[in-house]
Design a protein around this motif. Structure first.
Motif, mmCIF file in Angstrom:
data_model
loop_
_atom_site.group_PDB
_atom_site.id
_atom_site.type_symbol
_atom_site.label_atom_id
_atom_site.label_comp_id
_atom_site.label_asym_id
_atom_site.label_seq_id
_atom_site.Cartn_x
_atom_site.Cartn_y
_atom_site.Cartn_z
ATOM 1 N N GLN A 89 0.665 -1.335 -0.054
ATOM 2 C CA GLN A 89 0.111 -0.103 0.207
ATOM 3 C C GLN A 89 0.650 1.220 0.130
ATOM 4 O O GLN A 89 0.411 2.247 0.549
ATOM 5 C CB GLN A 89 -0.964 -0.079 1.340
ATOM 6 C CG GLN A 89 -1.959 -1.101 1.223
ATOM 7 C CD GLN A 89 -2.653 -1.123 -0.138
ATOM 8 O OE1 GLN A 89 -3.419 -0.169 -0.494
ATOM 9 N NE2 GLN A 89 -2.884 -2.515 -0.673
ATOM 10 N N GLU A 90 2.120 1.306 -0.793
ATOM 11 C CA GLU A 90 2.864 2.277 -0.792
ATOM 12 C C GLU A 90 2.700 3.115 -2.176
ATOM 13 O O GLU A 90 2.456 2.147 -3.131
ATOM 14 C CB GLU A 90 4.437 1.969 -0.602
ATOM 15 C CG GLU A 90 4.486 1.563 0.641
ATOM 16 C CD GLU A 90 6.078 1.060 0.591
ATOM 17 O OE1 GLU A 90 6.468 0.588 -0.123
ATOM 18 O OE2 GLU A 90 6.614 0.942 1.646
ATOM 19 N N ILE A 91 2.466 4.232 -2.384
ATOM 20 C CA ILE A 91 2.158 5.044 -3.469
ATOM 21 C C ILE A 91 3.391 5.117 -4.110
ATOM 22 O O ILE A 91 4.425 6.164 -3.673
ATOM 23 C CB ILE A 91 1.158 6.213 -3.372
ATOM 24 C CG1 ILE A 91 -0.188 5.791 -2.959
ATOM 25 C CG2 ILE A 91 1.074 7.001 -4.592
ATOM 26 C CD1 ILE A 91 -0.850 7.052 -2.335
ATOM 27 N N THR A 92 3.691 4.884 -5.298
ATOM 28 C CA THR A 92 5.074 5.028 -6.074
ATOM 29 C C THR A 92 4.591 5.958 -7.434
ATOM 30 O O THR A 92 5.667 6.450 -8.079
ATOM 31 C CB THR A 92 5.448 3.735 -6.542
ATOM 32 O OG1 THR A 92 4.448 3.024 -7.814
ATOM 33 C CG2 THR A 92 5.740 2.809 -5.510
ATOM 34 N N ARG A 93 3.544 6.370 -7.806
ATOM 35 C CA ARG A 93 3.107 7.100 -8.761
ATOM 36 C C ARG A 93 1.828 7.954 -8.630
ATOM 37 O O ARG A 93 0.991 7.575 -8.027
ATOM 38 C CB ARG A 93 2.928 6.435 -10.224
ATOM 39 C CG ARG A 93 2.770 7.066 -11.436
ATOM 40 C CD ARG A 93 3.473 6.506 -12.722
ATOM 41 N NE ARG A 93 3.922 7.575 -13.567
ATOM 42 C CZ ARG A 93 5.227 8.024 -13.568
ATOM 43 N NH1 ARG A 93 5.862 7.682 -12.820
ATOM 44 N NH2 ARG A 93 5.156 8.862 -14.487
ATOM 45 N N SER A 125 6.706 10.299 -10.604
ATOM 46 C CA SER A 125 7.067 9.100 -9.736
ATOM 47 C C SER A 125 7.122 9.785 -8.361
ATOM 48 O O SER A 125 7.837 10.749 -8.023
ATOM 49 C CB SER A 125 8.274 8.549 -10.310
ATOM 50 O OG SER A 125 8.655 7.613 -9.306
ATOM 51 N N THR A 126 6.738 8.968 -7.253
ATOM 52 C CA THR A 126 7.216 9.416 -5.775
ATOM 53 C C THR A 126 8.122 8.607 -5.237
ATOM 54 O O THR A 126 7.986 8.892 -4.056
ATOM 55 C CB THR A 126 5.917 9.421 -4.767
ATOM 56 O OG1 THR A 126 5.461 8.108 -5.046
ATOM 57 C CG2 THR A 126 4.692 10.221 -5.594
ATOM 58 N N GLU A 127 8.963 7.705 -6.060
ATOM 59 C CA GLU A 127 10.040 7.029 -5.424
ATOM 60 C C GLU A 127 11.159 7.995 -5.698
ATOM 61 O O GLU A 127 11.719 7.860 -6.727
ATOM 62 C CB GLU A 127 10.087 5.676 -6.140
ATOM 63 C CG GLU A 127 8.964 4.800 -6.165
ATOM 64 C CD GLU A 127 9.098 3.562 -7.072
ATOM 65 O OE1 GLU A 127 9.267 2.328 -6.216
ATOM 66 O OE2 GLU A 127 9.572 3.443 -7.992
ATOM 67 N N SER A 132 13.662 15.320 -4.145
ATOM 68 C CA SER A 132 13.472 14.979 -5.387
ATOM 69 C C SER A 132 11.653 14.860 -6.075
ATOM 70 O O SER A 132 11.335 15.401 -7.045
ATOM 71 C CB SER A 132 14.189 13.782 -5.806
ATOM 72 O OG SER A 132 13.488 12.626 -5.457
ATOM 73 N N THR A 133 11.315 14.129 -5.016
ATOM 74 C CA THR A 133 9.634 14.094 -5.300
ATOM 75 C C THR A 133 8.857 15.774 -5.235
ATOM 76 O O THR A 133 7.865 15.882 -6.035
ATOM 77 C CB THR A 133 8.915 13.242 -4.118
ATOM 78 O OG1 THR A 133 9.714 12.164 -4.219
ATOM 79 C CG2 THR A 133 7.498 13.191 -4.386
ATOM 80 N N ALA A 134 9.426 16.449 -4.447
ATOM 81 C CA ALA A 134 8.733 17.781 -4.468
ATOM 82 C C ALA A 134 9.050 18.337 -5.722
ATOM 83 O O ALA A 134 8.335 19.174 -6.376
ATOM 84 C CB ALA A 134 9.199 18.717 -3.478
#
Length: 165
Positions: A89-93, A125-127, A132-134
């Motif tokens: 249940q981890e969001i990767t995108r 992508s949130t990985e 970097s995600t921001a």
């Protein structure tokens, strides 16, 4: 002349014949469907980062004229939703959906000449690290605003002849 040169020449000749025979007229050319559109629309001032990117792209495409005969008012809405989810249940995108409701009004008469909405989406992508995600989230929002402005420009090119200009 080699065979490949002849094929290129024949392909170019065929495409040129089709385009010139179909009555194609560039949209911004004199007599084209959007002749006069450039500089004809003043856009409401941006109020946040998304609307800034949206207005910047519109003004790049349509020109900037604060005393234009038409005024564009708009409302931008965006929302994000996770689309890449792992078994843990981890969001990767994340997908960013955007919509713009707009009204184009004749400054002289106050008549609405165009009204509607456009929408599109982008994702990122949130990985990665928090930083970097921001950064990719900001870039996804910028790309979405550019895309929405381009869609609006395309609609304006297609409908400008009906505005009564």
């Amino acid at each position: 002349m080699s065979w490949s040169d002849r094929r290129k020449f024949l392909k170019f000749f065929a495409v040129a014949s089709v385009i010139s025979g179909c009555g194609f007229t560039p949209a911004y050319a004199p007599g084209g469907s959007a002749d006069g559109l450039r500089g004809a629309v003043s856009v409401a001032e941006p109020s946040d980062a998304n609307s800034y990117e949206f207005v910047k792209q519109l003004e790049t495409r349509l020109g900037r004229n604060l005393s234009a005969p038409y005024r564009l008012d708009y409302t931008i809405t965006t929302r994000s939703e996770g689309v890449g989810i792992t078994p843990r249940q981890e969001i990767t995108r994340t997908q960013v959906l955007g919509a713009v409701e707009f009204t184009v009004t004749s400054v002289a008469s106050g008549d609405v000449v165009q009204r509607g909405n456009i929408s599109n989406f982008t994702s990122y992508s949130t990985e990665g690290s928090t930083v970097s995600t921001a950064a990719v989230e900001r870039d996804a929002n910028r790309r979405l605003m550019v895309s929405l402005a381009d869609l609006m420009t395309t609609r304006f090119i297609a409908t400008y002849a009906d505005w009564g200009a």
